[in-house]
Design a protein around this motif. Sequence first.
Motif, PDB file in Angstrom:
ATOM      1  N   PRO A   1      18.634   3.208  33.516  1.00  0.00           N
ATOM      2  CA  PRO A   1      18.566   2.915  31.995  1.00  0.00           C
ATOM      3  C   PRO A   1      19.794   1.973  31.634  1.00  0.00           C
ATOM      4  N   ALA A   2      19.373   1.150  30.493  1.00  0.00           N
ATOM      5  CA  ALA A   2      20.333   0.276  29.788  1.00  0.00           C
ATOM      6  C   ALA A   2      19.826  -0.132  28.633  1.00  0.00           C
ATOM      7  N   ILE A   3      20.560  -0.296  27.690  1.00  0.00           N
ATOM      8  CA  ILE A   3      20.347  -0.890  26.419  1.00  0.00           C
ATOM      9  C   ILE A   3      20.565  -2.393  26.390  1.00  0.00           C
ATOM     10  N   LEU A   4      19.609  -3.100  25.816  1.00  0.00           N
ATOM     11  CA  LEU A   4      19.852  -4.577  25.876  1.00  0.00           C
ATOM     12  C   LEU A   4      20.018  -4.906  24.320  1.00  0.00           C
ATOM     13  N   ALA A   5      21.268  -4.968  23.944  1.00  0.00           N
ATOM     14  CA  ALA A   5      21.528  -5.516  22.498  1.00  0.00           C
ATOM     15  C   ALA A   5      21.571  -6.762  22.330  1.00  0.00           C
TER      16      ALA A   5
ATOM     17  N   GLY B   1      23.612   2.100  14.500  1.00  0.00           N
ATOM     18  CA  GLY B   1      22.807   2.656  15.413  1.00  0.00           C
ATOM     19  C   GLY B   1      22.924   2.497  17.035  1.00  0.00           C
ATOM     20  N   VAL B   2      23.047   1.240  17.271  1.00  0.00           N
ATOM     21  CA  VAL B   2      23.291   0.817  18.609  1.00  0.00           C
ATOM     22  C   VAL B   2      24.363   1.504  19.299  1.00  0.00           C
ATOM     23  N   ALA B   3      25.506   1.926  18.680  1.00  0.00           N
ATOM     24  CA  ALA B   3      26.735   2.529  19.431  1.00  0.00           C
ATOM     25  C   ALA B   3      26.098   4.256  19.382  1.00  0.00           C
TER      26      ALA B   3
END
Length: 311
Positions: free
Chosen positions: A34-38, A134-136
């Motif tokens: 998993p990874a979050i693309l900001a 929200g991303v944090a």
Amino acid sequence: MLYWLLKRVLVGPALRTVFRPTVEGLEHVPDSGPAILAINHLSYSDWLFLPLVLDRRVTFVAKSEYFTTPGVRGRMQKSFFSGTGQVPIDRTSGSAAAGALATGKRILAEGDLFGIFPEGTRSPDGRLYKGKTGVARLALESGAPVIPVALMDTDTVAPPGEKFGRYAQPHVRFGVPLDFSRFEGMSADRFVLRSITDEIMYELMLLSGQEYVDEYAASRKKSVAEKARTIGEGAVHVAKEIQGSATSVIEDAASRLPRKSSDADKGKGDAEAVTEDTAASEEVTETSGEATTETIQPVAEAPSEEASERS
């Protein structure tokens, strides 16, 4: 299945051929896990160009209305959004923000890439706006790393508020993954959330080269709309004042002009003039008659020659 069909056969090849998007820093995206693309948000085409440069599937959240519209059109719409890597927001919590968070956590728990736009909406003027926290919160509650992604020139291809723009070659730049495990268990601390979000936005500013604005994009859009409405109302008010002033000037000028006689008045005047002329003529005639009567006297007959001789 539809996602890969659209990307590799139906839509992806055409977009690559026409726009030839370029990529930089692709090595920062892990091959698995998993990874979050900001991502910065310049255009509605952002979610089309980003997947083109990735070998992995990336998923975004979308309004649930896109997936619940009835009829043939609704089914086609649902198929398209599902096929392009978008999932409906889970609104069981009653909040769109909480629903997006729940959906993101589920996707990350499955080991996939989750794309999120921290600005919350498209930039109204190409600048980078303040990120929402929200991303944090998602990063802390999921434990996934955050990869900042800068998209460039997508707003030239598809400007905000317009369907088509000008030709440009979009560029995608991936930054170094950010690890926030040091803040584990602090997702309820709003100061920590703001600090993490600001760090992500700072990295996006460096990657994209955009000017940063310490204001939410939604607030800026709202203030711009209010100013436009105020200016429009002011223009209407000024126009009405100008129209009223012009009307007053015209009415004042008209009141100063000589009054034009109507046909009835003109006829009445002509009749009076004729009557006066007739009376004058009769008076002259009577006067002339009296003068003739008084001046003409009978002439005495001259004596004849015989009478003179007799005398």
